[in-house]
Design a protein around this motif. Structure first.
Motif, PDB file in Angstrom:
ATOM      1  N   VAL A   1       0.790  -1.223   0.080  1.00  0.00           N
ATOM      2  CA  VAL A   1       0.062  -0.031   0.043  1.00  0.00           C
ATOM      3  C   VAL A   1       0.843   1.380  -0.095  1.00  0.00           C
ATOM      4  O   VAL A   1       0.616   2.477  -0.591  1.00  0.00           O
ATOM      5  CB  VAL A   1      -1.022   0.031   1.147  1.00  0.00           C
ATOM      6  N   LEU A   2       2.063   1.206   0.675  1.00  0.00           N
ATOM      7  CA  LEU A   2       2.976   2.303   0.352  1.00  0.00           C
ATOM      8  C   LEU A   2       3.422   2.426  -1.081  1.00  0.00           C
ATOM      9  O   LEU A   2       3.313   3.923  -1.543  1.00  0.00           O
ATOM     10  CB  LEU A   2       4.241   2.081   1.286  1.00  0.00           C
ATOM     11  N   GLU A   3       3.759   1.371  -1.717  1.00  0.00           N
ATOM     12  CA  GLU A   3       4.002   1.515  -3.222  1.00  0.00           C
ATOM     13  C   GLU A   3       3.244   2.139  -4.071  1.00  0.00           C
ATOM     14  O   GLU A   3       3.380   2.698  -5.035  1.00  0.00           O
ATOM     15  CB  GLU A   3       4.878   0.202  -3.422  1.00  0.00           C
ATOM     16  N   SER A   4       1.934   1.774  -3.782  1.00  0.00           N
ATOM     17  CA  SER A   4       0.862   1.794  -4.655  1.00  0.00           C
ATOM     18  C   SER A   4       0.111   3.114  -4.262  1.00  0.00           C
ATOM     19  O   SER A   4      -0.656   3.741  -5.014  1.00  0.00           O
ATOM     20  CB  SER A   4      -0.332   1.048  -4.378  1.00  0.00           C
ATOM     21  N   GLY A   5       0.916   3.797  -3.196  1.00  0.00           N
ATOM     22  CA  GLY A   5       0.504   5.406  -3.002  1.00  0.00           C
ATOM     23  C   GLY A   5      -0.920   5.446  -2.098  1.00  0.00           C
ATOM     24  O   GLY A   5      -1.321   6.518  -1.740  1.00  0.00           O
ATOM     25  N   ARG A   6      -1.503   4.204  -1.627  1.00  0.00           N
ATOM     26  CA  ARG A   6      -2.593   4.132  -0.972  1.00  0.00           C
ATOM     27  C   ARG A   6      -2.579   4.414   0.730  1.00  0.00           C
ATOM     28  O   ARG A   6      -3.638   4.630   1.312  1.00  0.00           O
ATOM     29  CB  ARG A   6      -3.471   2.967  -0.836  1.00  0.00           C
TER      30      ARG A   6
END
Length: 108
Positions: free
Chosen positions: A82-87
Motif C-alpha cells: 500500500v506504500l508502493e501503490s500510494g494508498r
C-alpha cells in the motif's frame, strides 16, 4: 464505511500504546481520506488514548482511505504494497508511522 472506521478507531490507542509501545509524549494522526474523511489522533500521556481534537504537530501521520485502513486491520494487504501503490503515506517520524501501520493487523 463510516461505522467501520468508528469501530476501527476504538482500537487505535491499543495499537499505538501497547502493540508499538510509543513513548510518553508521542502522538499519531490518522488522516482518513475519501467518503469517510476524518482525522483520528492518538496521544500517549501515561496511556495512549484517542482524543477528540486534532493534535497541532503530531509525531507521526498516516494518510489513507477507509478501505485501506480496513485492509490493514484485517491483514488483507501488506504495508509495503500500500506504500508502493500510494494508498498509504507516512509523515513525520516515518519509523513510528510504519511500526503503527505494521501493527494494525491484529483485530480480525
Amino acid at each position: 464505511t463510516a461505522l467501520a472506521v468508528d469501530e476501527m478507531a476504538e482500537s487505535l490507542s491499543f495499537v499505538v500504546g501497547k502493540r508499538v509501545g510509543a513513548r510518553l509524549g508521542t502522538s499519531v494522526a490518522f488522516r482518513i481520506e475519501g467518503t469517510s474523511a476524518r482525522r483520528l489522533d492518538v496521544v500517549v500521556e501515561g496511556r495512549a488514548r484517542l482524543v477528540s481534537h486534532a493534535v497541532a504537530r503530531p509525531t507521526a501521520t498516516l494518510t489513507l482511505d477507509a478501505g485501506t485502513l480496513g485492509a490493514l486491520f484485517s491483514s488483507r494487504v501488506a504495508v509495503h504494497s500500500v506504500l508502493e501503490s500510494g494508498r498509504l503515506s507516512l509523515d513525520g517520524d516515518v519509523a513510528l508511522a510504519r511500526a503503527v501501520a505494521e501493527n494494525l493487523g491484529f483485530v480480525l
